[in-house]
Structure formats: structure tokens, C-alpha cells
Design a protein around this motif. Structure first.
Motif, mmCIF file in Angstrom:
data_model
loop_
_atom_site.group_PDB
_atom_site.id
_atom_site.type_symbol
_atom_site.label_atom_id
_atom_site.label_comp_id
_atom_site.label_asym_id
_atom_site.label_seq_id
_atom_site.Cartn_x
_atom_site.Cartn_y
_atom_site.Cartn_z
ATOM 1 N N LEU A 145 0.854 -1.179 0.000
ATOM 2 C CA LEU A 145 0.000 0.000 0.000
ATOM 3 C C LEU A 145 0.893 1.234 0.000
ATOM 4 O O LEU A 145 1.598 1.503 0.972
ATOM 5 N N GLU A 146 0.871 1.973 -1.084
ATOM 6 C CA GLU A 146 1.726 3.150 -1.205
ATOM 7 C C GLU A 146 1.128 4.374 -0.520
ATOM 8 O O GLU A 146 1.855 5.283 -0.129
ATOM 9 N N GLY A 147 -0.176 4.408 -0.381
ATOM 10 C CA GLY A 147 -0.800 5.547 0.271
ATOM 11 C C GLY A 147 -2.297 5.503 0.122
ATOM 12 O O GLY A 147 -2.855 4.658 -0.576
ATOM 13 N N ALA A 148 -2.958 6.422 0.802
ATOM 14 C CA ALA A 148 -4.410 6.521 0.760
ATOM 15 C C ALA A 148 -4.797 7.975 0.597
ATOM 16 O O ALA A 148 -4.112 8.876 1.084
ATOM 17 N N SER A 149 -5.898 8.210 -0.089
ATOM 18 C CA SER A 149 -6.379 9.577 -0.280
ATOM 19 C C SER A 149 -7.893 9.575 -0.260
ATOM 20 O O SER A 149 -8.540 8.563 -0.513
ATOM 21 N N ALA A 150 -8.447 10.739 0.052
ATOM 22 C CA ALA A 150 -9.895 10.906 0.085
ATOM 23 C C ALA A 150 -10.259 12.126 -0.727
ATOM 24 O O ALA A 150 -9.587 13.156 -0.673
ATOM 25 N N VAL A 151 -11.334 12.004 -1.491
ATOM 26 C CA VAL A 151 -11.928 13.137 -2.194
ATOM 27 C C VAL A 151 -13.422 13.055 -1.939
ATOM 28 O O VAL A 151 -14.082 12.112 -2.365
ATOM 29 N N GLY A 152 -13.938 14.036 -1.211
ATOM 30 C CA GLY A 152 -15.340 13.959 -0.827
ATOM 31 C C GLY A 152 -15.588 12.709 0.008
ATOM 32 O O GLY A 152 -14.910 12.472 1.012
ATOM 33 N N LYS A 153 -16.522 11.889 -0.424
ATOM 34 C CA LYS A 153 -16.847 10.664 0.291
ATOM 35 C C LYS A 153 -16.199 9.432 -0.345
ATOM 36 O O LYS A 153 -16.523 8.305 0.011
ATOM 37 N N GLN A 154 -15.265 9.658 -1.274
ATOM 38 C CA GLN A 154 -14.566 8.580 -1.957
ATOM 39 C C GLN A 154 -13.205 8.341 -1.302
ATOM 40 O O GLN A 154 -12.423 9.275 -1.127
ATOM 41 N N LEU A 155 -12.924 7.073 -0.964
ATOM 42 C CA LEU A 155 -11.623 6.681 -0.417
ATOM 43 C C LEU A 155 -10.881 5.854 -1.459
ATOM 44 O O LEU A 155 -11.455 4.938 -2.052
ATOM 45 N N PHE A 156 -9.603 6.182 -1.673
ATOM 46 C CA PHE A 156 -8.777 5.448 -2.634
ATOM 47 C C PHE A 156 -7.525 4.936 -1.922
ATOM 48 O O PHE A 156 -6.770 5.715 -1.341
ATOM 49 N N LEU A 157 -7.307 3.623 -1.977
ATOM 50 C CA LEU A 157 -6.088 3.004 -1.470
ATOM 51 C C LEU A 157 -5.224 2.644 -2.671
ATOM 52 O O LEU A 157 -5.629 1.842 -3.518
ATOM 53 N N HIS A 158 -4.027 3.226 -2.742
ATOM 54 C CA HIS A 158 -3.151 3.088 -3.902
ATOM 55 C C HIS A 158 -2.103 2.015 -3.642
ATOM 56 O O HIS A 158 -1.329 2.106 -2.684
ATOM 57 N N PHE A 159 -2.061 1.005 -4.498
ATOM 58 C CA PHE A 159 -1.116 -0.103 -4.349
ATOM 59 C C PHE A 159 0.009 0.008 -5.372
ATOM 60 O O PHE A 159 -0.097 0.736 -6.364
ATOM 61 N N ASP A 160 1.080 -0.731 -5.111
ATOM 62 C CA ASP A 160 2.293 -0.594 -5.924
ATOM 63 C C ASP A 160 2.185 -1.216 -7.312
ATOM 64 O O ASP A 160 3.135 -1.137 -8.091
ATOM 65 N N ASN A 161 1.050 -1.835 -7.636
ATOM 66 C CA ASN A 161 0.838 -2.332 -9.002
ATOM 67 C C ASN A 161 -0.020 -1.364 -9.807
ATOM 68 O O ASN A 161 -0.634 -1.741 -10.818
ATOM 69 N N ASP A 162 -0.075 -0.100 -9.339
ATOM 70 C CA ASP A 162 -0.810 0.978 -10.016
ATOM 71 C C ASP A 162 -2.309 0.729 -10.065
ATOM 72 O O ASP A 162 -3.002 1.231 -10.970
ATOM 73 N N LEU A 163 -2.820 -0.015 -9.112
ATOM 74 C CA LEU A 163 -4.259 -0.197 -8.962
ATOM 75 C C LEU A 163 -4.721 0.474 -7.676
ATOM 76 O O LEU A 163 -3.936 0.656 -6.739
ATOM 77 N N TYR A 164 -5.983 0.843 -7.659
ATOM 78 C CA TYR A 164 -6.584 1.490 -6.492
ATOM 79 C C TYR A 164 -7.765 0.654 -6.004
ATOM 80 O O TYR A 164 -8.522 0.098 -6.811
ATOM 81 N N LEU A 165 -7.904 0.611 -4.705
ATOM 82 C CA LEU A 165 -9.131 0.105 -4.111
ATOM 83 C C LEU A 165 -10.008 1.320 -3.834
ATOM 84 O O LEU A 165 -9.677 2.160 -3.002
ATOM 85 N N ARG A 166 -11.129 1.422 -4.573
ATOM 86 C CA ARG A 166 -12.058 2.542 -4.392
ATOM 87 C C ARG A 166 -13.184 2.100 -3.477
ATOM 88 O O ARG A 166 -13.827 1.070 -3.705
ATOM 89 N N ILE A 167 -13.447 2.908 -2.455
ATOM 90 C CA ILE A 167 -14.470 2.566 -1.470
ATOM 91 C C ILE A 167 -15.370 3.772 -1.239
ATOM 92 O O ILE A 167 -14.887 4.892 -1.047
#
Length: 301
Positions: free
Chosen positions: A44-66
Motif C-alpha cells: 500500500l503506497e498511500g491513501a487519499s480521500a476526495v469527498g466521500k470517496q476513499l482510494f487506497l493506492h497499491f504498488d501495481n498501479d491499482l486502487y481500491l475505491r471505497i
């Protein structure tokens, strides 16, 4: 539904607790098994939030959007190095602890999953379980960008006091002023303003003395900027405090600390009670399938 300040708290907690860690990702419930397989074993390279959207950024350039929605929540735990809230989301735990360590009993890994755990993330020192989200999917950078392009400005984005903050305030004023819908609906529209939910909607309109029935296009630029600045102020307070407190000390009957739940809001969930400023009974109805609260005197049309 958790509002934007809770999602930003989530992002900070994930970055602090799991950032740089290689995670085991699974779906005990089974509904997210394919997505978990794409992320399992990655850092997990990092996490960010925009509004009510959470994005977990992984090292394979994919995001878990929640998107937690009305019922989504994360539970957390770990060893003595794990520091953070034990639960963030809705429903909130009664008496939530601000730390979720091993309580001195020794850490033996995450507990057996309880209930419908959509996704479990585990590091060497802690774990996080997600239940009941509205959205939980793996997305690419391009797909993430499409989600972000639909959102209005986020009051909790970095640089609220600088040039970027002024540009976001102007963008909010433009979007608000272009709509012929009631402002009570528009503040909940994530394409107008990202992150505001039912509590902030009711409270900022009261503090501004604006009727929720007033049309967005009737709100002038100065009024829109004042609304924006108040939302920025209140939501940043929410991130720091872990709760929404909108009342000023002089408007509370109980001056104690921490602020009692009964003293935290002006109109939200106070239907029939006297307005803290004028004594008029607080009104309540529905707008956009959500409960709406306002003072008919302080927020006259």
C-alpha cells in the motif's frame, strides 16, 4: 452516512498505519474475492480521500475505491504499535476507543471475521475489516480520474487557504449559482460540493441564515464564498476532533468539555426543540429522501 471528514480521517489512518506495508488482502464474505486477488501481496503506497470517496493506492498501479454509503464501516486492530481509531464509518461503535492496540494481551493476528466482511487487509502489525460499503472495487488510474472528474470541489483538499483554495471556492460558487434547485439539495449533491452530508448541510445553512428552500441561482458570490469558508472550517474541525461540532460556546447551555452530544448542533435532529438563538421550534421534513432540519425564523425565505 459518514461525511467527508470521516473519509479523510480514514485516509490518514490507512496512510499512517499501513503505508509502505505489504498487505494480505482477502474477502471473507466472498463477494470481493476477484478484486482481493488483484491486490493481495502488494504494498500500500498511500491513501487519499476526495469527498466521500476513499482510494487506497497499491504498488501495481491499482486502487481500491471505497464509498461507505449509509452502512459501510471499517474496524481496525493490531499490536502495540498500531495507533488509530478502532472503528470509522456507520454505524459507529458506542464508546469508540481512539486507539485500537492489543490492550497488553499480546497480538496473535486478526480475529476470526465476524459478520459479512467484504474485504480484510492485514499487515504484520494490524488489520482492517470493511463491512457494508456501497462501493468496493479495484480501479485503474484512468478509472479513478473519471470518478474524480464528476465531483465538485472538496473543502478538505490541501491548500484551502491559498490560491488553490480560492479557485475551489470560486468553482463552488459557479456550480451553486448555475442551479435552479433548492440549496438544501445542492449542498448534498456531490457534483456541486464533495463531502458534505446531512449534518453539515443543515448546520452550515443555519449558521449562514439561509433557508434550505432558497434556489442555488439566487445565492450571490459573496454568500457562496462565506458558505464555502464555513464548510472548510467546520469540516477541518471534524477531522481533528473525530466528530461534528457546529455550535459556538455562547450558544450552549452546557459549557462542559468535551461538548455533550446534546449541545453539538444547532438544528440537526432537533425537530420541535427551541432554536438555540431565537427560541422558535426547529422544523423538520424531508428533502431529497433525507431528513431536513432548519429554523423557520433564523432561516426565513
Amino acid at each position: 452516512m459518514p461525511e467527508g471528514h470521516s473519509i479523510h480521517r480514514l485516509a490518514r489512518q490507512f496512510s499512517s498505519v499501513f503505508g509502505g506495508s505489504r498487505l494480505t488482502v482477502s474477502s471473507p464474505q466472498g463477494r470481493f474475492a476477484a478484486g482481493a486477488g488483484q491486490l493481495d501481496g502488494h504494498v500500500l503506497e498511500g491513501a487519499s480521500a476526495v469527498g466521500k470517496q476513499l482510494f487506497l493506492h497499491f504498488d501495481n498501479d491499482l486502487y481500491l475505491r471505497i464509498h461507505l454509503g449509509l452502512y459501510g464501516a471499517f474496524d481496525f486492530g493490531g499490536d502495540e504499535t498500531f495507533a488509530g481509531a478502532s472503528s470509522i464509518g456507520a454505524p459507529r461503535r458506542v464508546g469508540e476507543r481512539e486507539t485500537a492496540g492489543d490492550d497488553g494481551a499480546g497480538y496473535a493476528g486478526p480475529p476470526e471475521p465476524k459478520g459479512a466482511v467484504r474485504v480484510r487487509l492485514v499487515s504484520d502489525h494490524g488489520w482492517a475489516d470493511l463491512r457494508g460499503p456501497t462501493a468496493c472495487e479495484v480501479v485503474t488510474e484512468a478509472e479513478r480520474s473519471k470518478v474524480l472528474a464528476r465531483l465538485g470541489p472538496d473543502p478538505l483538499a490541501d491548500g484551502a487557504d491559498g490560491t488553490a483554495g480560492a479557485e475551489r471556492a470560486a468553482e463552488f460558487a459557479r456550480r451553486l449559482g448555475s442551479k435552479g434547485s433548492p440549496i438544501g439539495l445542492l449542498l448534498m449533491n456531490q457534483e456541486v460540493l464533495a463531502g458534505v452530508g446531512n449534518v453539515y448541510r443543515a448546520e452550515v445553512l443555519f449558521r449562514a441564515g439561509i433557508s434550505p428552500w432558497r434556489l442555488g441561482r439566487s445565492v450571490n458570490g459573496d454568500e457562496a464564498r462565506e458558505l464555502w469558508n464555513d464548510v472548510v472550517r467546520l469540516m477541518n474541525d471534524g477531522v481533528r476532533q473525530g466528530r461534528i461540532i457546529t455550535t459556538l460556546p455562547g450558544d450552549r447551555e452546557d459549557a462542559g468539555e468535551p461538548v455533550p452530544v446534546s449541545e453539538a448542533h444547532y438544528v440537526y435532529q432537533r425537530t420541535g426543540l427551541p432554536c438555540r438563538r431565537c427560541g422558535t421550534p426547529v422544523a423538520g421534513t424531508e428533502m431529497g429522501a433525507r431528513k431536513l432540519y432548519w429554523c423557520p425564523s433564523c432561516q426565513a425565505d
